[in-house]
Design a protein around this motif. Structure first.
Motif, PDB file in Angstrom:
ATOM      1  N   GLN A  92       0.397  -0.997  -0.008  1.00 31.78           N
ATOM      2  CA  GLN A  92       0.404   0.187  -0.182  1.00 31.78           C
ATOM      3  C   GLN A  92       1.026   1.454  -0.397  1.00 31.78           C
ATOM      4  OE1 GLN A  92      -1.847  -0.741   4.043  1.00 31.78           O
ATOM      5  NE2 GLN A  92      -1.284   1.877   4.241  1.00 31.78           N
ATOM      6  N   THR A  93       0.231   2.855  -0.396  1.00 34.76           N
ATOM      7  CA  THR A  93       0.671   4.112  -0.230  1.00 34.76           C
ATOM      8  C   THR A  93       0.950   3.878   1.005  1.00 34.76           C
ATOM      9  OG1 THR A  93       0.605   3.721  -3.396  1.00 34.76           O
ATOM     10  CG2 THR A  93       1.374   5.597  -1.609  1.00 34.76           C
ATOM     11  N   VAL A  94       2.079   4.757   1.036  1.00 34.52           N
ATOM     12  CA  VAL A  94       1.667   5.544   2.615  1.00 34.52           C
ATOM     13  C   VAL A  94       1.881   7.137   2.388  1.00 34.52           C
ATOM     14  CG1 VAL A  94       3.514   5.948   4.948  1.00 34.52           C
ATOM     15  CG2 VAL A  94       3.483   3.936   3.719  1.00 34.52           C
ATOM     16  N   SER A  95       1.232   7.413   3.200  1.00 30.27           N
ATOM     17  CA  SER A  95       0.663   9.409   2.873  1.00 30.27           C
ATOM     18  C   SER A  95       1.282   9.939   4.714  1.00 30.27           C
ATOM     19  CB  SER A  95      -0.009   9.701   2.362  1.00 30.27           C
ATOM     20  OG  SER A  95      -1.846   9.286   2.884  1.00 30.27           O
ATOM     21  N   SER A  96       0.968   8.745   5.424  1.00 32.97           N
ATOM     22  CA  SER A  96       0.758   9.432   6.716  1.00 32.97           C
ATOM     23  C   SER A  96       1.827   8.924   8.043  1.00 32.97           C
ATOM     24  CB  SER A  96      -0.119   8.566   7.473  1.00 32.97           C
ATOM     25  OG  SER A  96      -0.008   7.432   7.605  1.00 32.97           O
ATOM     26  N   TYR A 172      10.508   8.216  13.496  1.00 38.01           N
ATOM     27  CA  TYR A 172       9.279   7.957  12.830  1.00 38.01           C
ATOM     28  C   TYR A 172       9.260   9.586  12.128  1.00 38.01           C
ATOM     29  CZ  TYR A 172       4.944   9.919  14.809  1.00 38.01           C
ATOM     30  OH  TYR A 172       4.143  10.782  15.041  1.00 38.01           O
ATOM     31  N   LEU A 173       8.672   8.754  10.940  1.00 34.80           N
ATOM     32  CA  LEU A 173       8.857  10.042   9.694  1.00 34.80           C
ATOM     33  C   LEU A 173       7.164  10.817  10.169  1.00 34.80           C
ATOM     34  CD1 LEU A 173      10.110  10.968   7.534  1.00 34.80           C
ATOM     35  CD2 LEU A 173       9.669   9.496   6.520  1.00 34.80           C
ATOM     36  N   GLN A 174       7.569  12.388  10.143  1.00 33.76           N
ATOM     37  CA  GLN A 174       6.238  12.869  10.251  1.00 33.76           C
ATOM     38  C   GLN A 174       6.313  14.138   9.183  1.00 33.76           C
ATOM     39  OE1 GLN A 174       5.631  13.921  14.856  1.00 33.76           O
ATOM     40  NE2 GLN A 174       8.133  13.302  14.688  1.00 33.76           N
ATOM     41  N   LYS A 175       4.710  14.400   9.331  1.00 34.84           N
ATOM     42  CA  LYS A 175       4.533  15.997   8.117  1.00 34.84           C
ATOM     43  C   LYS A 175       3.950  17.022   9.809  1.00 34.84           C
ATOM     44  CE  LYS A 175       2.524  13.600   4.288  1.00 34.84           C
ATOM     45  NZ  LYS A 175       1.626  13.557   3.428  1.00 34.84           N
ATOM     46  N   VAL A 176       4.760  18.170   9.842  1.00 36.17           N
ATOM     47  CA  VAL A 176       4.673  18.371  11.318  1.00 36.17           C
ATOM     48  C   VAL A 176       4.235  19.999  10.360  1.00 36.17           C
ATOM     49  CG1 VAL A 176       5.925  17.273  12.704  1.00 36.17           C
ATOM     50  CG2 VAL A 176       6.746  19.166  11.237  1.00 36.17           C
ATOM     51  N   ASP A 177       3.323  21.245  11.071  1.00 37.46           N
ATOM     52  CA  ASP A 177       2.697  22.487  11.151  1.00 37.46           C
ATOM     53  C   ASP A 177       2.608  22.256   9.193  1.00 37.46           C
ATOM     54  OD1 ASP A 177       4.246  23.185  13.119  1.00 37.46           O
ATOM     55  OD2 ASP A 177       6.314  23.009  12.023  1.00 37.46           O
ATOM     56  N   SER A 179       2.120  20.426   6.770  1.00 38.24           N
ATOM     57  CA  SER A 179       3.035  20.704   5.875  1.00 38.24           C
ATOM     58  C   SER A 179       2.624  19.387   4.577  1.00 38.24           C
ATOM     59  CB  SER A 179       4.731  19.982   6.441  1.00 38.24           C
ATOM     60  OG  SER A 179       5.280  19.916   4.660  1.00 38.24           O
ATOM     61  N   ALA A 180       2.809  19.829   3.481  1.00 37.19           N
ATOM     62  CA  ALA A 180       1.997  18.038   2.731  1.00 37.19           C
ATOM     63  C   ALA A 180       2.828  16.720   1.941  1.00 37.19           C
ATOM     64  CB  ALA A 180       1.456  19.291   1.438  1.00 37.19           C
ATOM     65  N   VAL A 181       4.329  17.493   2.634  1.00 40.88           N
ATOM     66  CA  VAL A 181       5.143  16.994   2.455  1.00 40.88           C
ATOM     67  C   VAL A 181       6.240  16.445   3.974  1.00 40.88           C
ATOM     68  CG1 VAL A 181       5.888  17.634   0.379  1.00 40.88           C
ATOM     69  CG2 VAL A 181       7.361  18.288   2.270  1.00 40.88           C
ATOM     70  N   TYR A 182       6.702  15.276   4.117  1.00 41.51           N
ATOM     71  CA  TYR A 182       7.675  14.554   4.880  1.00 41.51           C
ATOM     72  C   TYR A 182       8.555  15.945   5.369  1.00 41.51           C
ATOM     73  CZ  TYR A 182       4.969  10.285   4.995  1.00 41.51           C
ATOM     74  OH  TYR A 182       3.786   8.874   5.162  1.00 41.51           O
ATOM     75  N   ASN A 183       8.997  16.500   6.712  1.00 46.52           N
ATOM     76  CA  ASN A 183       9.404  17.283   6.405  1.00 46.52           C
ATOM     77  C   ASN A 183      10.100  16.765   8.355  1.00 46.52           C
ATOM     78  OD1 ASN A 183       7.291  18.132   8.347  1.00 46.52           O
ATOM     79  ND2 ASN A 183       7.316  20.148   7.950  1.00 46.52           N
ATOM     80  N   GLY A 211      10.297  16.752  -0.071  1.00 46.15           N
ATOM     81  CA  GLY A 211       9.380  16.866  -1.705  1.00 46.15           C
ATOM     82  C   GLY A 211       8.795  15.417  -1.523  1.00 46.15           C
ATOM     83  N   VAL A 212       8.492  15.085  -0.224  1.00 49.17           N
ATOM     84  CA  VAL A 212       8.335  13.242  -1.096  1.00 49.17           C
ATOM     85  C   VAL A 212       6.631  13.598   0.343  1.00 49.17           C
ATOM     86  CG1 VAL A 212       7.962  10.803   0.257  1.00 49.17           C
ATOM     87  CG2 VAL A 212      10.523  12.086  -0.938  1.00 49.17           C
TER      88      VAL A 212
END
Length: 284
Positions: A92-96, A172-177, A179-183, A211-212
């Motif tokens: 599956q594709t991961v976006s969270s 632990y890879l996250q999108k914070v603040d 963000s639409a991409v991991y940051n 950028g991902v």
């Protein structure tokens, strides 16, 4: 007593179900297949494809020794250098927000400045976690484990690894603040039970625009390894975090009397207090 036991069982089931929903392991590979080249290996769960190692020289599944613990049985052994030493696609594709954990060891040779073994997510220039000798600087730094959100920048952990010693790492890879991409990428080395459950107090955190925004493909990149250098990886797991879970359970030997997690204990304690009061009221 029957009422008490059934109530506690129901509460335990609810708690464990909530935990499972909060942090679901979507892919895992213990690298426990027959000793062979990695190319074409299909063991593990949650994968859409087999491992691809087109040159068939970088990765092999090998037997481990007792001294390699917590690695057990078999592990992936990588030698040589390639931006895509090995790749595989998730089912599956991961976006969270996502958790990544594995065991790593510099198994043979000599760890020199900028020697690299990284697990990348989405692409070679995407978020990466793993080993990079001496921060890649050669200026007296002895930090050898790292995370980075993209192709540039690096967060080093302050851990100077030892040849032949296995280290467990949790990312632990996250999108914070918003963000639409991991940051943001956090890293723990040999995480404790508290680290797993709270996901606070990381050994290092790296911020940067990756950028991902989503990924399905993962891969291993190696660089600057010499002929006799080799790196082991084992117990790879990837799990969804929604949004800040009790975390994937750490890999550990099974116990005959498992200890409930703090959250479960709190629920059980509250249930016992309420039920005891109810029984006393009935008796009076």
């Amino acid at each position: 007593m029957t009422f008490l036991r059934s109530s506690i069982t129901a509460l335990m089931g609810l708690s464990l179900a909530s935990t499972a929903m909060a942090a679901a392991v979507i892919a895992a590979d213990p690298f426990d297949g027959t000793s062979r080249v990695l190319d074409g290996a299909r063991r593990g769960t949650g994968w859409a494809t087999a491992w691809s190692d087109r040159d068939q020289v970088n990765g092999r599944i090998v037997a481990t020794k007792a001294s390699d613990a917590p690695m057990s049985g078999k592990a992936l052994r990588v030698q040589g250098n390639a931006a895509t030493a090995a790749t595989r696609q998730l089912r599956q594709t991961v976006s969270s927000n996502v958790l990544i954990s594995f065991d790593i060891q510099f198994d043979a040779g000599r760890l020199n400045t900028n020697d690299l073994f990284g697990l990348w997510l989405g692409g070679v220039a995407g978020p990466t976690i793993g080993l990079r000798g001496n921060c890649g600087t050669g200026q007296g730094c002895t930090d050898d484990l790292f995370v980075r959100t993209g192709a540039t920048g690096i967060g080093s952990t302050g851990v100077n690894i030892t040849l032949g010693t296995t280290y467990s790492i949790l990312g632990y890879l996250q999108k914070v603040d918003g963000s639409a991409v991991y940051n943001r990428f956090d890293l723990w080395v040999n995480p404790t039970e508290e680290d797993w459950t709270s996901l606070t107090g990381a050994d290092i955190t790296n911020f940067g625009i990756s950028g991902v925004s989503a990924f399905r493909k993962i891969g291993v990149r190696t660089a600057n390894l010499e002929t006799n250098d080799a790196v082991l990886m084992d117990n790879l797991r990837i799990g969804l975090a929604d949004p800040r879970p009790p975390a994937l359970s750490p890999v550990a030997a099974p116990t005959t009397n498992p200890v409930p997690e703090p959250g479960t204990l709190a629920l059980l304690g509250a249930a016992l207090v309420a039920l005891t009061a109810s029984v006393r009221r009935r008796q009076h």
